[in-house]
Design an enzyme around this catalytic site. Structure first.
Site: not given
Ligand SMILES: Cc1cc2nc3c(=O)[nH]c(=O)nc-3n(C[C@H](O)[C@H](O)[C@H](O)COP(=O)(O)O)c2cc1C
Length: 355
Positions: A112, A213
């Site tokens: 994060c 991704g």
């Protein structure tokens, strides 16, 4: 028909993830209602769902939002609960709570990018402090019996790429799988994820490696599987299209992928809204509703202003009733959404900025 490509699968401890298609953790998105929506749309083609990250203090201090974030339905198994924080004892306590609640795995967030989280040593901050990651893993694996995994980025920035170092720590300290989002912390969500880095990690790993991704279509999935990874994490692609796992699996089998009609979209939204009402106190549900309605109604053909009005909406059921009536009247209800999506304007809700 001959299969077009092979979907991987993998095991983490006694948990089998088959196919290796995983709903990626997304803060503000992958709560129980959203995970169930994805399961409803993609069925058995979702091999694993992951919770949004949960702050360990929220759990150990008994905060209501911690309990809400950790709640899940039996239909969601197998499920990984993702935790973030930097204190090993507290992380072990939180992991114990997740195990007691029936989670199938614990995932430690090491990616994060939020400054507030990194400053306190959690999230991507762990990539700059691998000894702390080692201590977290030691504490958690000593406490729980369920498997522990980690999710990382390539590194903090271009001058400190250290995914392989993180893998070594993971393997030496008991993690049973590793997921790589192929961007650095500094990159946030810009550019394209580096799947060469996923391939490199896989070539060095003894544990299963998952890549994350930019997978939006079956073609993207096929292309990214060339990395040799054991599974794909799908995040933003599932927000605009919770059918994406099913579509990838069908394409892999050489079938024409299912394409939802506007009726399917409205039905899915009704299901999601009904779950939100049960899952959240009244003040929390509207924000999540607005985000999902706005995403899934992208391209709705008969009323271009509808999505913008979603942002101000107070009654989602009335809005869905209105949409269904308009779509039925104009005959677009059974039209496939994909064609309308192509000509849709940009999204008014920027989900990437949420994490
Ligand atoms: C709105 C949003 C929230 C996210 N929250 C988390 C999170 O809680 N934990 C995590 O490990 N990654 C989080 N991510 C990163 C995703 O799991 C994923 O790695 C990234 O979005 C790239 O995959 P995608 O292109 O399929 O979205 C988040 C991403 C987005 C867009």
């Amino acid at each position: 028909m001959a299969p077009a490509f092979t979907l991987p699968s993998y095991s983490v401890g006694s948990v089998r993830v088959a196919p290796g298609l995983v709903l990626a953790p997304m803060s503000g998105v992958t709560d129980s209602p959203f995970r169930r929506l994805v399961k409803r749309c993609s069925g058995e083609h979702v091999g694993l769902v992951m919770s949004e990250f949960i702050q360990i203090e929220m759990l150990t201090r008994g905060q209501m939002m911690g309990a809400i974030r950790m709640a899940f339905d039996p239909s969601e198994h197998p499920i990984a609960i993702q935790l973030y924080g930097a204190d090993p004892d507290m992380m072990a306590d939180a992991a114990q709570m997740a195990e007691d609640a029936g989670a199938d795995m614990i995932d430690i967030n090491c990616g994060c990018p939020a400054p507030k989280i990194c400053r306190r040593g959690g999230g991507a901050g762990l990539l700059r402090d691998l000894p702390r990651l080692a201590s977290l893993l030691d504490a958690v694996t000593a406490r729980v019996k369920i498997p522990v995994t980690i999710k990382i980025r390539n590194g903090w920035d271009d001058s400190s790429i250290n995914a392989i170092d993180s893998l070594r720590v993971a393997e030496d300290h008991g993690a049973q799988a590793i997921a790589l989002h192929g961007r650095t912390r500094v990159q946030l969500y810009t550019g394209l994820a580096d799947w060469q880095a996923v391939a490199e990690l896989k070539s060095r790993a003894k544990i299963p490696v998952l890549g994350s991704g930019d997978i939006v279509t079956p073609e993207d999935a096929r292309e990214r599987l060339r990395s040799g990874c054991d599974g794909l994490l799908i995040g933003r692609g599932a927000i605009t299209n919770p059918w994406v796992f099913r579509q990838i699996a069908e394409a892999a089998q050489g079938k024409e992928p299912f394409q939802p009609t506007w009726r399917d979209v409205i039905d899915a939204l009704r299901f999601y809204v009904s779950l939100l009402h049960v899952h959240y106190p009244p003040r929390v549900a509207p924000g999540r509703m607005r985000m999902m309605l706005s995403r899934l109604l992208k391209g709705f053909p008969t009323d271009p202003g509808l999505r913008v009005r979603c942002l101000k909406m107070t009654d989602p059921i009335a809005m869905l009733d209105h949409m269904e009536a308009v779509a039925t009247e104009t005959g677009v209800i059974d039209r496939v959404r994909a064609a309308d999506l192509e000509s849709a304007s940009d999204d008014p809700v920027d989900v990437a900025s949420a994490a």
